[in-house]
Design an enzyme around this catalytic site. Structure first.
Site, short mmCIF file in Angstrom:
data_model
loop_
_atom_site.label_atom_id
_atom_site.label_comp_id
_atom_site.label_asym_id
_atom_site.label_seq_id
_atom_site.Cartn_x
_atom_site.Cartn_y
_atom_site.Cartn_z
N GLU A 36 -6.72 -0.51 15.31
CA GLU A 36 -7.33 -1.49 14.41
C GLU A 36 -6.35 -2.62 14.07
OE1 GLU A 36 -8.45 -2.02 9.75
OE2 GLU A 36 -8.40 0.04 10.52
N ARG A 75 0.73 -6.00 12.78
CA ARG A 75 0.08 -5.33 13.90
C ARG A 75 -0.09 -6.29 15.08
NH1 ARG A 75 -4.23 -0.81 11.70
NH2 ARG A 75 -2.82 0.14 10.18
N SER A 133 -10.57 -5.77 10.10
CA SER A 133 -11.77 -5.10 9.61
C SER A 133 -12.59 -6.13 8.84
CB SER A 133 -11.36 -3.93 8.70
OG SER A 133 -12.43 -3.05 8.50
N ARG A 164 1.62 1.14 10.18
CA ARG A 164 1.25 1.62 8.84
C ARG A 164 2.45 1.48 7.89
NH1 ARG A 164 -3.33 4.31 7.99
NH2 ARG A 164 -3.46 4.88 10.19
N ARG A 218 0.84 -1.20 0.00
CA ARG A 218 0.00 0.00 0.00
C ARG A 218 0.87 1.25 0.00
NH1 ARG A 218 -4.92 -1.72 4.17
NH2 ARG A 218 -5.31 -3.75 3.20
#
Length: 423
Positions: A348, A389, A351, A276, A261
């Site tokens: 988070e 994460r 999801s 991130r 990403r």
């Protein structure tokens, strides 16, 4: 993609509900105006084709009767030229309607909270109690560097910011986690896959990343190929342009993959650590279901992700995202957020979304019901979990005062019995 016919039939309903997702009413008006023109052009073409058929009949009759057909032939040529002209305009209008519709987000489920951003999200439940430290907990990036299991500096040297090397027991911890996750998902009925990591534009369109979010991904120059932002893309497109046999549904699939990403628009956010990254591993869950069971399947998927957290002993909570915080393709999303002691907050880690038939329309994924009628499936996707994460959460939640990190019991068999990471 939304059904333009349904928008045409209920414009006010769509304006109201899409308005909660930041879509201006004028966007719907422009779409409907273009759609009206498209239908008018198609009707004109059909009428002209009817006229051409009539003229062709007259020409044939005149030739059989040895009569002069020159006027009819000239008329047919004129009609044919007009048809070609309108065909081009109709194709352009169809493409414009499709492009405008493809940029509209999914219709939000009527039960989710309405709001512009994450402040409107609603907590559903808390699971586990955050640990009460008797010392100041360190951030995972400091722990990882102190233990020499994460090297952000050399990751930046070799690739740039937001890349990392995992080393030694850090690499083994990451590998242990995704193997554990895949094994747990297999117990829940998910079929494990190894997918392509590079996909074509049609696949990115099918799941909703294209055309609107090209700036968020890494594309291969001059190839019309993209490095996957998540295994959701190849897993969901597995059945693209196919009809799934009714008796196969629901279909559960899972895959470990790297995710790439660009993190466009995230400048200044989470610049340190594993939260991130431009490249990270993720175990993805995807479901294809019938419409009437998709929301039950969403709750099951959320529970599947939560079960991983509970077996790892990580405190977390589940929230339902608001209309303004939800992803483009989702109709409803439950986020799982893990407790991060050094930040004193939940972050988070998964999801889980029900996209209803939004992706299936774009990717043409259907099933045939018991009456023989073709219907679009509902697609769901969820992280089970984002592996980096999860590493960060374990380092922070299982750290000891002496700087070591205890390995959760369920992972020790995957780490050949290692119980603690030490310097």
């Amino acid at each position: 993609m939304l059904d333009v016919k349904m928008i045409r039939q209920q414009p006010d309903e769509y304006k109201e509900r899409l308005g909660t997702r930041g879509v201006a009413p004028e966007e719907i008006d422009r779409l409907l105006a273009e759609d009206k023109q498209r239908r008018q052009l198609l009707n004109e073409v059909e009428e002209l084709k009817r006229q051409r058929n009539d003229v062709s009949g007259k020409i044939a009759l005149a030739k059989r009767n040895k009569e002069d057909a020159s006027e009819a032939i000239a008329q047919m040529r004129a009609v044919g030229a007009k048809i070609k002209e309108l065909d081009v305009k109709a194709e352009e209008s169809v493409a414009k309607v499709n492009d405008m519709a493809a940029r509209l987000p999914n219709l939000p489920n009527k039960t989710i909270p309405v709001g512009p951003d994450e402040e409107a999200n609603v907590e559903l439940r808390k699971v586990g109690t955050p640990r009460d430290f008797d010392f100041e907990p360190k951030a995972h990036w400091d722990l990882g560097e102190d233990l020499d299991i994460l090297d952000f500096e050399r990751g930046a040297k070799v690739s740039g910011a937001r890349f990392v090397y995992y080393k030694g027991l850090g690499a083994k911890l990451e590998r242990a986690l995704y193997n554990f996750m895949l094994d747990e998902h297999e117990k829940e009925g998910y079929l494990e896959m190894i997918t392509p990591y590079i996909v074509n534009d049609a696949s990115m369109y099918g799941t909703g990343q294209f055309p609107k979010f090209k700036e968020d991904v890494y594309q291969i120059q001059d190839q019309n190929m993209t490095m996957i932002p998540t295994a959701e893309v190849p897993l969901t497109n597995y059945y693209r342009d196919e009809v799934i046999p009714d008796e196969k549904l629901p279909v559960y699939v899972t895959a470990l993959s790297p995710s790439f990403r660009s993190e466009a628009g995230s400048a200044g956010r989470d610049t340190r650590g594993l939260i991130r990254m431009h490249q990270f591993n993720k175990v993805e869950m995807v479901k294809y279901t019938k419409p009437e069971t998709s929301y039950d399947e969403l709750e099951k998927m959320t529970a599947n992700a939560g079960s991983i957290m509970e077996k790892l002993g990580l405190p977390y909570h589940v929230i339902t995202l608001s209309t303004g915080d939800m992803g483009f393709s989702a109709a409803m999303t439950h986020d799982l957020e893990v407790w991060m002691p050094a930040q004193n907050t939940y972050r988070e880690i998964s999801s889980c979304s029900n996209c209803e038939d939004f992706q299936a329309r774009r990717a043409h994924i259907q099933y045939r019901d018991e009456n023989g009628k073709l219907n679009f499936v509902h697609t769901l996707n969820g992280s089970g979990l984002a592996v980096g994460r999860t590493v960060a959460a374990i380092l922070e939640n299982y750290q000891n005062e002496d700087g070591t990190v205890t390995i959760p019991e369920v992972l020790r068999p995957y780490m050949h019995g290692v119980e603690k990471i030490t310097k």
